[in-house]
Structure formats: structure tokens, C-alpha cells
Design a protein around this motif. Structure first.
Motif, short mmCIF file in Angstrom:
data_model
loop_
_atom_site.label_atom_id
_atom_site.label_comp_id
_atom_site.label_asym_id
_atom_site.label_seq_id
_atom_site.Cartn_x
_atom_site.Cartn_y
_atom_site.Cartn_z
N SER A 1 6.65 10.20 -39.01
CA SER A 1 7.69 10.08 -38.17
C SER A 1 7.29 9.60 -37.05
N ASP A 2 8.17 9.06 -35.87
CA ASP A 2 7.70 8.25 -34.84
C ASP A 2 7.29 9.13 -34.00
N LYS B 1 8.05 0.41 -41.04
CA LYS B 1 8.81 1.81 -40.64
C LYS B 1 9.43 2.32 -41.73
N LEU C 1 7.26 8.39 -30.39
CA LEU C 1 7.87 7.64 -29.22
C LEU C 1 6.78 7.94 -27.94
#
Length: 133
Positions: free
Chosen positions: A123-124, A114, A126
Motif C-alpha cells: 500500500s502507499d 504502482k 504517503l
């Protein structure tokens, strides 16, 4: 007291020699065979050919067994050295594999991944993450 018994006196017949025996004066002197120490050549003449052959074969067999024993011991020592070297090489390879496995485990931690992703500008997302159990 006890009396001694009388023993009969025995007379032994001893022949009386009337005339002394003399050797004739004209008898030639004969040299008697006296066993003198023999030289090695004379001793070897008394040994038969079969005995010599058996002795020679026995000597060759003893020398052959000695040479074979030395050769076997030498080969055993060489094999032992090769086994020791091979075991040392295997141990080095196992240590190297263990170190590489530890590095792989350290590099594949989720927190590290990460951090590297954020530093590269990722970026994540989700929504696309699924948890599989």
C-alpha cells in the motif's frame, strides 16, 4: 611577237671505251655473306652478358610487381570485408541496446510500478514520500 633566244649548243665530253673490260676467267667464285634469318640461339649469341642480365632483372621486377599488386589488392578486399562485417555487428549491437533501453523505460513507469505493488499487496505510505526538485 617575242623571238626565241638562241641557246648555244653544248657538247659534253664522253669518254669512249675502246676495249670492253672482262673479268678474268680463272678467278675463283667467292660466296658473298648473305644475311639469312637467324635462329633464336644465334640471336642470343649476339647479346652481351650485361644485356642478358639487365633483361632478366627487368623480367623478374615486372613479375614481382605484378605479384605484389595482386597481393595488395587481395589484402585490401579482405580488410574491406572485415570492416563491413564489423560494421554490421556494431549495428546489431546498437539495435539491441536501443530495444533494451525501450524495455527499461516501459518497465520503469510509475503507473506500472504502482499496479505491480498493489497486486502484491503493498500500500502507499504517503507520509514517507518526499518530492525532490
Amino acid at each position: 611577237m617575242a623571238e626565241l633566244k638562241k641557246m648555244e649548243d653544248f657538247q659534253y665530253d664522253i669518254p669512249v671505251i675502246e676495249e670492253p673490260v672482262t673479268e678474268p676467267e680463272h678467278q675463283p667464285k667467292v660466296q658473298k655473306n648473305v644475311d639469312l634469318p637467324q635462329s633464336p640461339k644465334r640471336k642470343l649469341r649476339n647479346i652481351s652478358l650485361l644485356e642478358k642480365t639487365i633483361g632478366f632483372l627487368l623480367l623478374v621486377a615486372i613479375i614481382g610487381i605484378a605479384v605484389l599488386t595482386i597481393q595488395v589488392r587481395t589484402s585490401i578486399t579482405q580488410m574491406t570485408n572485415e570492416i563491413t562485417e564489423t560494421q554490421a555487428t556494431i549495428q546489431e549491437k546498437e539495435e539491441s541496446a536501443l530495444k533494451l533501453e525501450q524495455q527499461k523505460n516501459e518497465l520503469s513507469k510509475a503507473d506500472r510500478i504502482k499496479d505491480v505493488a498493489k497486486s502484491k499487496g503493498l500500500s502507499d505510505n504517503l507520509d514517507s514520500i518526499r518530492n525532490v526538485k
